[in-house]
Design an enzyme around this catalytic site. Structure first.
Site, PDB file in Angstrom:
ATOM      1  N   LYS A  13       0.832  -1.211   0.000  1.00  0.00           N
ATOM      2  CA  LYS A  13       0.000   0.000   0.000  1.00  0.00           C
ATOM      3  C   LYS A  13       0.868   1.263   0.000  1.00  0.00           C
ATOM      4  O   LYS A  13       0.646   2.176  -0.782  1.00  0.00           O
ATOM      5  CB  LYS A  13      -0.917   0.042   1.241  1.00  0.00           C
ATOM      6  CG  LYS A  13      -1.863  -1.138   1.388  1.00  0.00           C
ATOM      7  CD  LYS A  13      -2.743  -1.015   2.623  1.00  0.00           C
ATOM      8  CE  LYS A  13      -1.970  -0.949   3.933  1.00  0.00           C
ATOM      9  NZ  LYS A  13      -1.194  -2.185   4.246  1.00  0.00           N
ATOM     10  N   ARG A  88      -9.453   0.959   8.455  1.00  0.00           N
ATOM     11  CA  ARG A  88      -9.105  -0.421   8.743  1.00  0.00           C
ATOM     12  C   ARG A  88     -10.245  -1.156   9.439  1.00  0.00           C
ATOM     13  O   ARG A  88     -10.099  -2.335   9.761  1.00  0.00           O
ATOM     14  CB  ARG A  88      -7.875  -0.455   9.657  1.00  0.00           C
ATOM     15  CG  ARG A  88      -6.554  -0.596   8.934  1.00  0.00           C
ATOM     16  CD  ARG A  88      -5.448  -0.626   9.975  1.00  0.00           C
ATOM     17  NE  ARG A  88      -4.279  -1.316   9.531  1.00  0.00           N
ATOM     18  CZ  ARG A  88      -3.215  -0.733   8.969  1.00  0.00           C
ATOM     19  NH1 ARG A  88      -3.199   0.554   8.738  1.00  0.00           N
ATOM     20  NH2 ARG A  88      -2.166  -1.458   8.637  1.00  0.00           N
ATOM     21  N   ARG A 127      11.538  -5.890   4.863  1.00  0.00           N
ATOM     22  CA  ARG A 127      11.242  -4.453   4.740  1.00  0.00           C
ATOM     23  C   ARG A 127      12.237  -3.631   5.559  1.00  0.00           C
ATOM     24  O   ARG A 127      12.540  -3.952   6.698  1.00  0.00           O
ATOM     25  CB  ARG A 127       9.817  -4.168   5.213  1.00  0.00           C
ATOM     26  CG  ARG A 127       9.533  -2.673   5.293  1.00  0.00           C
ATOM     27  CD  ARG A 127       8.079  -2.320   5.202  1.00  0.00           C
ATOM     28  NE  ARG A 127       7.259  -2.812   6.279  1.00  0.00           N
ATOM     29  CZ  ARG A 127       5.938  -2.622   6.347  1.00  0.00           C
ATOM     30  NH1 ARG A 127       5.319  -1.953   5.376  1.00  0.00           N
ATOM     31  NH2 ARG A 127       5.251  -3.102   7.351  1.00  0.00           N
ATOM     32  N   ARG A 160      11.241  -1.953  11.165  1.00  0.00           N
ATOM     33  CA  ARG A 160      10.238  -1.525  12.139  1.00  0.00           C
ATOM     34  C   ARG A 160      10.081  -2.586  13.219  1.00  0.00           C
ATOM     35  O   ARG A 160      10.045  -3.773  12.910  1.00  0.00           O
ATOM     36  CB  ARG A 160       8.897  -1.311  11.428  1.00  0.00           C
ATOM     37  CG  ARG A 160       8.762   0.085  10.862  1.00  0.00           C
ATOM     38  CD  ARG A 160       7.635   0.203   9.899  1.00  0.00           C
ATOM     39  NE  ARG A 160       6.385  -0.341  10.412  1.00  0.00           N
ATOM     40  CZ  ARG A 160       5.257  -0.386   9.716  1.00  0.00           C
ATOM     41  NH1 ARG A 160       5.235   0.077   8.488  1.00  0.00           N
ATOM     42  NH2 ARG A 160       4.167  -0.881  10.234  1.00  0.00           N
ATOM     43  N   ARG A 171      -0.800  -9.024  13.320  1.00  0.00           N
ATOM     44  CA  ARG A 171      -1.338  -8.003  12.413  1.00  0.00           C
ATOM     45  C   ARG A 171      -2.139  -8.646  11.293  1.00  0.00           C
ATOM     46  O   ARG A 171      -3.151  -8.087  10.857  1.00  0.00           O
ATOM     47  CB  ARG A 171      -0.197  -7.134  11.874  1.00  0.00           C
ATOM     48  CG  ARG A 171       0.388  -6.245  12.968  1.00  0.00           C
ATOM     49  CD  ARG A 171       1.728  -5.686  12.601  1.00  0.00           C
ATOM     50  NE  ARG A 171       1.668  -4.822  11.445  1.00  0.00           N
ATOM     51  CZ  ARG A 171       2.740  -4.504  10.709  1.00  0.00           C
ATOM     52  NH1 ARG A 171       3.916  -4.994  11.024  1.00  0.00           N
ATOM     53  NH2 ARG A 171       2.614  -3.697   9.684  1.00  0.00           N
TER      54      ARG A 171
HETATM   55  P1  ADP Z   1       2.274  -1.746   3.248  1.00  0.00           P
HETATM   56  O1  ADP Z   1       2.308  -0.256   3.190  1.00  0.00           O
HETATM   57  O2  ADP Z   1       1.059  -2.339   2.598  1.00  0.00           O
HETATM   58  O3  ADP Z   1       2.505  -2.281   4.615  1.00  0.00           O
HETATM   59  P2  ADP Z   1       4.865  -1.620   1.858  1.00  0.00           P
HETATM   60  O4  ADP Z   1       4.579  -0.738   0.678  1.00  0.00           O
HETATM   61  O5  ADP Z   1       5.632  -1.039   2.967  1.00  0.00           O
HETATM   62  O6  ADP Z   1       3.487  -2.295   2.367  1.00  0.00           O
HETATM   63  O7  ADP Z   1       5.595  -2.931   1.312  1.00  0.00           O
HETATM   64  C1  ADP Z   1       5.999  -3.971   2.228  1.00  0.00           C
HETATM   65  C2  ADP Z   1       7.375  -4.517   1.777  1.00  0.00           C
HETATM   66  O8  ADP Z   1       7.243  -5.219   0.547  1.00  0.00           O
HETATM   67  C3  ADP Z   1       8.420  -3.430   1.543  1.00  0.00           C
HETATM   68  O9  ADP Z   1       9.677  -3.937   1.927  1.00  0.00           O
HETATM   69  C4  ADP Z   1       8.351  -3.192   0.036  1.00  0.00           C
HETATM   70  O10 ADP Z   1       9.596  -2.718  -0.488  1.00  0.00           O
HETATM   71  C5  ADP Z   1       8.022  -4.581  -0.492  1.00  0.00           C
HETATM   72  N1  ADP Z   1       7.154  -4.566  -1.676  1.00  0.00           N
HETATM   73  C6  ADP Z   1       6.163  -3.682  -1.993  1.00  0.00           C
HETATM   74  N2  ADP Z   1       5.575  -3.995  -3.168  1.00  0.00           N
HETATM   75  C7  ADP Z   1       6.199  -5.136  -3.607  1.00  0.00           C
HETATM   76  C8  ADP Z   1       6.046  -5.974  -4.787  1.00  0.00           C
HETATM   77  N3  ADP Z   1       5.124  -5.701  -5.726  1.00  0.00           N
HETATM   78  N4  ADP Z   1       6.854  -7.050  -4.898  1.00  0.00           N
HETATM   79  C9  ADP Z   1       7.779  -7.328  -3.930  1.00  0.00           C
HETATM   80  N5  ADP Z   1       7.978  -6.588  -2.817  1.00  0.00           N
HETATM   81  C10 ADP Z   1       7.200  -5.502  -2.651  1.00  0.00           C
HETATM   82  P1  ADP Z   2       1.295  -1.608   7.476  1.00  0.00           P
HETATM   83  O1  ADP Z   2       1.154  -0.693   6.306  1.00  0.00           O
HETATM   84  O2  ADP Z   2       2.518  -2.435   7.405  1.00  0.00           O
HETATM   85  O3  ADP Z   2       0.075  -2.406   7.784  1.00  0.00           O
HETATM   86  P2  ADP Z   2       0.916   0.761   9.045  1.00  0.00           P
HETATM   87  O4  ADP Z   2       2.083   1.667   9.027  1.00  0.00           O
HETATM   88  O5  ADP Z   2      -0.222   1.086   8.153  1.00  0.00           O
HETATM   89  O6  ADP Z   2       1.471  -0.690   8.748  1.00  0.00           O
HETATM   90  O7  ADP Z   2       0.322   0.603  10.509  1.00  0.00           O
HETATM   91  C1  ADP Z   2       1.149   0.306  11.597  1.00  0.00           C
HETATM   92  C2  ADP Z   2       0.291   0.156  12.843  1.00  0.00           C
HETATM   93  O8  ADP Z   2      -0.350   1.418  13.145  1.00  0.00           O
HETATM   94  C3  ADP Z   2      -0.852  -0.843  12.747  1.00  0.00           C
HETATM   95  O9  ADP Z   2      -0.442  -2.171  13.017  1.00  0.00           O
HETATM   96  C4  ADP Z   2      -1.821  -0.303  13.805  1.00  0.00           C
HETATM   97  O10 ADP Z   2      -1.391  -0.636  15.114  1.00  0.00           O
HETATM   98  C5  ADP Z   2      -1.665   1.211  13.651  1.00  0.00           C
HETATM   99  N1  ADP Z   2      -2.631   1.748  12.682  1.00  0.00           N
HETATM  100  C6  ADP Z   2      -2.357   2.295  11.466  1.00  0.00           C
HETATM  101  N2  ADP Z   2      -3.481   2.688  10.847  1.00  0.00           N
HETATM  102  C7  ADP Z   2      -4.511   2.374  11.678  1.00  0.00           C
HETATM  103  C8  ADP Z   2      -5.934   2.506  11.599  1.00  0.00           C
HETATM  104  N3  ADP Z   2      -6.536   3.030  10.519  1.00  0.00           N
HETATM  105  N4  ADP Z   2      -6.659   2.076  12.656  1.00  0.00           N
HETATM  106  C9  ADP Z   2      -6.096   1.562  13.747  1.00  0.00           C
HETATM  107  N5  ADP Z   2      -4.760   1.387  13.892  1.00  0.00           N
HETATM  108  C10 ADP Z   2      -3.974   1.790  12.860  1.00  0.00           C
END
Ligand code: ADP
Ligand code: ADP
Ligand code: ZN
Length: 215
Positions: A13, A88, A127, A160, A171
């Protein structure tokens, strides 16, 4: 243009939202980044949310919704935005819909990035994020030019704390229970687009831009 990125933790995302924000010149709003910014600068809000985030649980809806509403009420959001990590829960989605309805607007498109749980675990363990500028890398799929160093600002990259495997499993459980129901919620509104998130980043982005450009 009001867009929502939906998908499991680690689905990509943030990666895609950053590219969308740049191409279409709209702000990228990540509730996770907002929480982390508050935690690292030691604000009251940061102290309040830390325990939830460390355990991989959701921050309560009232706190999250208040923070998000404050952010989207700012001047730079008038032309639209891409939300990453919000909503979420159904309650968060309803709060957003109600607030937008009051101003006579609505969410335009919800982009659901689908990735299986096994690939998620692999992605999270690789990541790396930049505490300086928020850039995200992957040690295999999107490695920085120099190992452990941000391409954009030269800061040392970190893992992280909540990307540890035990927390990732929590999660994922939370995602399946509380966030996945949003897929039918937005499908019923007729604004859901689904994308195979296991493709390479550029291929995922190509599909997203095709959807946006056809809007
Ligand atoms: P989110 O915001 O949904 O948690 P991230 O954008 O941070 O996800 O991506 C999670 C991990 O996967 C990061 O290390 C990112 O570089 C990697 N990643 C993102 N998109 C892809 C993809 N299409 N293929 C492989 N790895 C990816
Ligand atoms: P990822 O993209 O890898 O899922 P985020 O950076 O979006 O991680 O979120 C990290 C953490 O922040 C989540 O696991 C949750 O604890 C909190 N968080 C983020 N967005 C929300 C939301 N919309 N509602 C509740 N908790 C949230
Ligand atoms: Zn950086």
């Amino acid at each position: 243009m009001k867009l929502i990125m939906l998908g499991a933790p680690g689905a990509g995302k943030g990666t895609q939202a950053k590219m969308i924000a740049e191409k279409y010149d709209i702000p990228h709003i990540s509730t996770g980044d907002l929480f982390r910014y508050n935690m690292s600068s030691g604000t009251e809000l940061g102290k309040q949310v830390k325990a939830y985030i460390d355990k991989g649980q959701l921050v309560p809806d009232d706190v999250t919704v208040a923070m998000l509403m404050d952010r989207i009420g700012q001047e730079d959001c008038r032309k639209g935005y891409v939300l990453d990590g919000f909503p979420r829960t159904i309650q968060q989605a309803e709060a957003l819909d109600d607030a937008l309805q009051k101003e006579g607007t609505a969410v335009d498109m919800v982009i659901d990035i689908e990735v299986d749980d096994q690939s998620i675990v692999e992605r999270m363990s690789g990541r790396r994020t930049c505490p300086g500028c928020g850039a995200t890398y992957h040690i295999v799929h999107n490695a920085p030019r120099e190992e452990g160093v941000c391409d954009k600002c030269g800061e040392k990259l970190v893992s992280r704390a909540d990307d540890a495997p035990e927390t990732v499993q929590n999660r994922l459980n939370v995602y399946h229970e509380q966030t996945q129901p949003l897929i039918s919620y937005y499908n019923e509104q007729g604004i859901l687009k689904e994308i195979d998130g296991t493709m390479k980043m550029d291929a995922v982005f190509g599909q997203i831009t095709a959807f946006i450009d056809a809007m």
